[in-house]
Each structure stands twice: as structure tokens, then as C-alpha cells.
Design an enzyme around this catalytic site. Structure first.
Site, PDB file in Angstrom:
ATOM      1  N   GLY A 131       0.997  -1.063   0.042  1.00 26.20           N
ATOM      2  CA  GLY A 131       0.014  -0.064   0.085  1.00 26.20           C
ATOM      3  C   GLY A 131       0.957   1.108  -0.097  1.00 26.20           C
ATOM      4  O   GLY A 131       1.155   1.873  -1.155  1.00 26.20           O
ATOM      5  N   ARG A 266     -29.174  26.836  19.823  1.00 30.58           N
ATOM      6  CA  ARG A 266     -29.687  25.922  20.989  1.00 30.58           C
ATOM      7  C   ARG A 266     -29.358  26.694  22.372  1.00 30.58           C
ATOM      8  O   ARG A 266     -28.392  27.406  22.352  1.00 30.58           O
ATOM      9  CB  ARG A 266     -28.896  24.812  20.978  1.00 30.58           C
ATOM     10  CG  ARG A 266     -29.205  23.559  22.106  1.00 30.58           C
ATOM     11  CD  ARG A 266     -28.688  22.384  21.817  1.00 30.58           C
ATOM     12  NE  ARG A 266     -28.965  21.565  23.034  1.00 30.58           N
ATOM     13  CZ  ARG A 266     -30.019  20.724  23.333  1.00 30.58           C
ATOM     14  NH1 ARG A 266     -31.284  20.763  22.542  1.00 30.58           N
ATOM     15  NH2 ARG A 266     -30.139  20.015  24.381  1.00 30.58           N
ATOM     16  N   GLU A 362      -4.539   7.488  -0.904  1.00 30.59           N
ATOM     17  CA  GLU A 362      -3.598   8.627  -1.550  1.00 30.59           C
ATOM     18  C   GLU A 362      -2.412   8.950  -0.671  1.00 30.59           C
ATOM     19  O   GLU A 362      -1.883  10.129  -0.688  1.00 30.59           O
ATOM     20  CB  GLU A 362      -4.320   9.753  -2.090  1.00 30.59           C
ATOM     21  CG  GLU A 362      -5.099   9.263  -3.279  1.00 30.59           C
ATOM     22  CD  GLU A 362      -5.834  10.422  -3.987  1.00 30.59           C
ATOM     23  OE1 GLU A 362      -5.040  11.403  -4.300  1.00 30.59           O
ATOM     24  OE2 GLU A 362      -6.982  10.364  -4.057  1.00 30.59           O
TER      25      GLU A 362
HETATM   26  N1  COS Z   1       7.548  13.112  -8.725  1.00 26.65           N
HETATM   27  C1  COS Z   1       8.494  12.640  -9.432  1.00 26.65           C
HETATM   28  N2  COS Z   1       9.411  11.716  -9.064  1.00 26.65           N
HETATM   29  C2  COS Z   1       9.560  11.226  -7.954  1.00 26.65           C
HETATM   30  C3  COS Z   1       8.549  11.658  -6.813  1.00 26.65           C
HETATM   31  C4  COS Z   1       7.653  12.672  -7.247  1.00 26.65           C
HETATM   32  N3  COS Z   1       6.751  12.988  -6.495  1.00 26.65           N
HETATM   33  N4  COS Z   1       8.799  10.767  -5.891  1.00 26.65           N
HETATM   34  C5  COS Z   1       9.750  10.113  -5.833  1.00 26.65           C
HETATM   35  N5  COS Z   1      10.234  10.329  -7.294  1.00 26.65           N
HETATM   36  C6  COS Z   1      11.220   9.688  -8.035  1.00 26.65           C
HETATM   37  C7  COS Z   1      12.595   9.888  -7.059  1.00 26.65           C
HETATM   38  O1  COS Z   1      13.257  11.144  -7.551  1.00 26.65           O
HETATM   39  C8  COS Z   1      13.280   8.506  -7.441  1.00 26.65           C
HETATM   40  O2  COS Z   1      14.014   8.867  -8.598  1.00 26.65           O
HETATM   41  P1  COS Z   1      15.776   8.886  -8.934  1.00 26.65           P
HETATM   42  O3  COS Z   1      16.113   7.695  -8.362  1.00 26.65           O
HETATM   43  O4  COS Z   1      15.812   9.069 -10.322  1.00 26.65           O
HETATM   44  O5  COS Z   1      16.003  10.125  -8.023  1.00 26.65           O
HETATM   45  C9  COS Z   1      12.412   7.552  -7.580  1.00 26.65           C
HETATM   46  O6  COS Z   1      11.184   8.494  -8.042  1.00 26.65           O
HETATM   47  C10 COS Z   1      12.247   6.730  -6.513  1.00 26.65           C
HETATM   48  O7  COS Z   1      11.911   7.613  -5.315  1.00 26.65           O
HETATM   49  P2  COS Z   1      12.106   7.177  -3.729  1.00 26.65           P
HETATM   50  O8  COS Z   1      13.483   6.541  -3.682  1.00 26.65           O
HETATM   51  O9  COS Z   1      11.734   8.383  -2.999  1.00 26.65           O
HETATM   52  O10 COS Z   1      11.037   6.143  -3.579  1.00 26.65           O
HETATM   53  P3  COS Z   1      10.661   5.065  -2.385  1.00 26.65           P
HETATM   54  O11 COS Z   1      10.219   3.735  -2.663  1.00 26.65           O
HETATM   55  O12 COS Z   1      11.373   5.666  -1.249  1.00 26.65           O
HETATM   56  O13 COS Z   1       8.954   5.686  -1.916  1.00 26.65           O
HETATM   57  C11 COS Z   1       7.062   6.775  -1.097  1.00 26.65           C
HETATM   58  C12 COS Z   1       8.537   6.879  -1.717  1.00 26.65           C
HETATM   59  C13 COS Z   1       7.038   5.987   0.204  1.00 26.65           C
HETATM   60  C14 COS Z   1       6.843   8.338  -0.601  1.00 26.65           C
HETATM   61  C15 COS Z   1       6.026   6.462  -2.203  1.00 26.65           C
HETATM   62  O14 COS Z   1       6.065   4.874  -2.303  1.00 26.65           O
HETATM   63  C16 COS Z   1       4.758   6.849  -1.779  1.00 26.65           C
HETATM   64  O15 COS Z   1       4.137   8.095  -2.149  1.00 26.65           O
HETATM   65  N6  COS Z   1       3.769   5.927  -1.216  1.00 26.65           N
HETATM   66  C17 COS Z   1       2.297   6.119  -0.817  1.00 26.65           C
HETATM   67  C18 COS Z   1       1.643   5.577  -1.998  1.00 26.65           C
HETATM   68  C19 COS Z   1       0.392   6.039  -2.041  1.00 26.65           C
HETATM   69  O16 COS Z   1      -0.111   7.367  -1.879  1.00 26.65           O
HETATM   70  N7  COS Z   1      -0.667   4.891  -1.940  1.00 26.65           N
HETATM   71  C20 COS Z   1      -2.139   5.282  -1.834  1.00 26.65           C
HETATM   72  C21 COS Z   1      -2.696   4.748  -3.278  1.00 26.65           C
HETATM   73  S1  COS Z   1      -4.311   5.306  -3.264  1.00 26.65           S
HETATM   74  S2  COS Z   1      -4.283   6.083  -4.839  1.00 26.65           S
END
Ligand code: COS
Length: 392
Positions: A131, A266, A362
């Protein structure tokens, strides 16, 4: 008359002010709808929002930018009138967000339909074992002679069961983790895609568990580049997380309005409740939370609309603070309503159930803290590097 003075803030142009007033009038005439059958309600809401032009704002044409202030004003206004109307609008935007931002001309045919309200969209990201950790997505998309074959499971998919089309994230394997995911456009009638369970939640809306068994998609279903799916998903979430804050703001404003009406009518201890200082303490806290929330939401939206390439930090702050603050505001409104506050069917009782999921979906509040901390630390590092003579 509810307070609309925030519309005078400099974040907005006159077109935003006009849109907010027009939508408020539309919502007063059409909402709320019955929630007894959430599927039917959502189908009806999508059709009505499409027919009257509101869903046009849920997506953007090629070369056009999504106007985030417009998206936020629409979600805030709909949420103030009816949580399910906000849900119906929001999912058309989130579901097709990847197509708005990265879609090819033929993929945009679906966008035209979701913006007209003649097709319903869903965003299939979450899986039973991943998730918050999107990089761990396990659904696979294997290359075939004709395109891709997808296998896996997706869960908690909003509009699952009633959607006509999904955007789905799957592992194509260009690299381990985040760099091996791709996004696809998946029509709901594609053979091999099955709704295996409808999920009931405390504020009912269409939600389902999906299974993909040998789902074949053509090459043309790929959105963006192979291996670029994680960035597609994060860019979509950066935009739509701000709008989750806007929906929470709409819920909070409604709770404050309900509380004001209650304490001014009220009587308690021979006086209107509003005369009691302890009640005034609640009202002050609620009004402060609402104004601070609005500032965070519209700061993020204005920053994006002003051309910022990335608003991860601003969007995460808006989503985190506003959803948490809205929960507090609604809780106070329930308290001020006494027994009526927990009675099934009252507006504040519904708000109390409706707000909870926004602190989870989200990107849960905890994930938003992670995003904020990473952005703040990266900013500090970049400033330190510049001081050391690094690039400006
Ligand atoms: N926009 C553009 N690029 C992004 C970004 C963003 N907002 N966030 C991360 N990236 C890029 C990073 O720059 C990285 O690329 P580079 O290695 O080329 O720099 C790559 O994507 C990986 O990013 P990161 O290492 O930060 O990823 P992680 O796996 O550590 O995860 C989180 C980041 C936890 C923040 C992410 O998985 C997340 O948002 N999780 C929640 C998901 C969510 O909202 N789920 C609900 C779904 S309901 S629709």
C-alpha cells in the site's frame, strides 16, 4: 450565510471566484443525493456532473495544464455539500490523471469520455502486500509478441466494480524496485480482469478487490515510458493529494457551519450556547483550523499553477495537515451537537465517518511526513552545497 471571504485571497483569479459561486449554486440545487445505493448514486453523480460540464475540469487536453486551484475549489465545494459527489468527481480526475499528464492521443479518447461523464474511471495502484510502499508492486506485466500480459491482484480500488476503465501500475522489470514499474490503460471489459470482492467501508462508496489473470494489453496501452510508472504515479499523486486536502477542507467548513448554526440556536443554562466561553473556545479552534487548512491547500495549488515543476512538499503538507485538522474540527462539531452528533443520519455524524479515510488513502498521514522530511532535508543539503560553491 457561510463564510466565503477566502475567495478574495490573492491565490485566486476572477475565473476561480465565478466558478466557485456557480458550482455552489449547482450543488445547492442538486445535492445531496441519496447514499442508499452507492453504485447507483455514483453513476448518477458522474452523469450529472458530466452533463453540466463540471467534469471537464477533471482532466486536461494535450499541452494544457490541469488547473489545480480549480480542482481544489470543485472538491472543496462538492465535499461541503455531499461527500459522495466529491468522491465521484475526484475519481474521474485521479483515475485518468496519468492520461491527462502523459497520455497519447488515442488514450485521450477515454479521457474525453470520463470528462463528459459517459465513462467511469479508477486508479489501480494498491495491492494486498503493498500500500504505502509503491516500489514493491508485485503485479507483473510480461512482454509478449503482441504487447503485455498482466497477472496479479489489486485491492481497495475506488470505483472497482463500476469503473469502465482503470489506470494500473504493474512490474515490467526494467530494474528492481521503483524503476521497474510501468503504467497501463486497462478497459474494464478486458478478458482476465475480474472483480473478486466488493469491499464495504464505514462511509460507503464503490470499492473492490480486482484480480488479473493473463490480461492481454496491446503496446499502445502503455502510459509514459517502460519503467517510468513510479514517476507517473508519484506525479499524479502530487497533484491529487492537494485535492484530498481540499476535500477535507470542504468537510471541515461544513462541520464549522453546522456547529455555528447549532450554538446560535440552542439554549443552554438560560442562554444561547454561543454565549458560553467553553463553546467559544471550540469555535475559535475550529475557525483557526479551517483558515490555516485553506492557506495550505491553496498555497500548494497556487504554487503548482504558477509553474513549479514539483510540489511534493507543499502537496504533502496540505494533505497531512488538512485531513488531520478536519478530523479535529468535525470531532468538535459532533461534541457541540451532543446526542444529536452521534445520531445516524445527521450531517455531523456522516462527516465523522466520511473524513476518516482521507487520512489514509492517496498516501497515509505517516507517508506524508516521510515525503515532507525528505524534501526538507534535500533542500537543506542543496543550500549547503551551494554555500560550498556547488551549482546554484
Ligand atoms: N515526482 C517525481 N518523481 C518522484 C516523486 C515525485 N513526487 N517521488 C519520487 N520520485 C522519484 C525519485 O526522485 C526517485 O527517482 P531517482 O532515483 O531518479 O531520483 C524515484 O522516484 C524513487 O523515489 P524514492 O526513492 O523516494 O521512492 P521510495 O520507494 O522510497 O517511496 C514513497 C517513496 C514512500 C513516498 C512512495 O512510495 C509513496 O508515495 N507511497 C504512498 C503511496 C500512496 O499514496 N498509496 C496510496 C494509493 S491510493 S491512490
Amino acid at each position: 450565510m457561510p463564510d466565503r471571504s477566502y475567495l478574495d485571497w490573492p491565490f485566486f483569479d476572477d475565473r476561480h471566484r465565478t466558478l466557485a459561486a456557480d458550482l455552489d449554486a449547482w450543488a445547492a440545487a442538486h445535492l445531496p443525493v441519496s447514499h442508499d445505493d452507492p453504485d447507483a448514486a455514483c453513476r448518477g453523480l458522474v452523469a450529472a456532473l458530466g452533463a453540466d460540464g463540471w467534469l471537464r475540469h477533471s482532466g486536461a487536453d494535450a499541452g494544457e495544464r490541469l488547473d489545480l486551484r480549480t480542482l481544489c475549489l470543485i472538491r472543496e465545494t462538492l465535499a461541503r455539500h455531499d461527500g459522495l459527489a466529491d468522491f465521484a468527481f475526484a475519481m474521474q480526475g485521479l483515475g485518468m490523471g496519468a492520461v491527462s499528464l502523459f497520455g497519447t492521443p488515442s488514450q485521450r479518447d477515454w479521457l474525453a469520455r470520463t470528462r463528459a461523464g459517459t465513462a467511469i474511471a479508477g486508479f489501480a495502484l494498491t495491492e494486498p502486500a503493498s500500500g504505502s510502499d509503491v516500489a514493491r508492486i508485485a503485479t507483473t506485466a510480461r512482454r509478449t509478441d503482441r504487447g503485455y500480459m498482466l497477472d496479479g491482484e489489486k485491492t481497495y480500488i475506488s470505483n472497482g466494480g463500476i469503473a469502465d476503465v482503470y489506470v494500473i501500475l504493474a512490474r515490467t522489470g526494467e530494474a528492481p524496485g521503483a524503476k521497474g514499474l510501468s503504467a497501463f490503460l486497462l478497459p474494464a471489459d478486458t478478458p482476465g480482469l475480474e472483480v473478486v470482492e466488493r469491499i464495504e467501508v464505514m462511509a460507503p462508496h464503490p470499492l473492490a478487490h480486482l484480480r488479473l489473470s493473463g490480461v492481454e494489453l496491446p503496446e499502445s496501452a502503455l502510459i509514459g515510458s517502460p519503467g517510468g510508472g513510479f514517476k507517473v504515479a508519484m506525479t499524479v499523486l502530487d497533484t491529487f493529494r492537494t485535492t484530498v486536502g481540499a476535500a477535507a477542507l470542504g468537510f471541515a467548513r461544513r462541520a464549522l457551519d453546522e456547529a455555528l448554526a447549532r450554538v446560535q440556536t440552542r439554549r443552554l443554562f438560560d442562554a444561547p450556547m454561543a454565549d458560553l466561553q467553553m463553546v467559544q473556545g471550540h469555535i475559535a479552534d475550529m475557525a483557526l483550523e479551517v483558515d490555516a487548512a485553506a492557506l495550505l491547500v491553496y498555497r500548494a495549488a497556487w504554487t503548482k499553477d504558477s509553474g513549479a515543476p514539483r510540489i511534493s512538499r507543499e502537496a504533502a503538507m496540505a494533505k497531512l495537515h488538512v485531513t488531520e485538522a478536519a478530523q479535529r474540527v468535525i470531532d468538535a462539531a459532533v461534541q457541540l451537537h451532543g446526542g444529536a452528533g452521534v445520531r445516524r443520519g445527521t450531517r455531523v455524524e456522516a462527516l465523522y465517518r466520511e473524513i476518516r479515510a482521507l487520512r489514509i488513502y492517496e498516501g497515509a498521514s505517516d507517508v506524508q511526513k516521510l515525503v515532507i522530511a525528505r524534501a526538507v532535508l534535500a533542500g537543506a543539503e542543496a543550500r549547503a552545497a551551494r554555500k560550498d560553491g556547488g551549482p546554484a
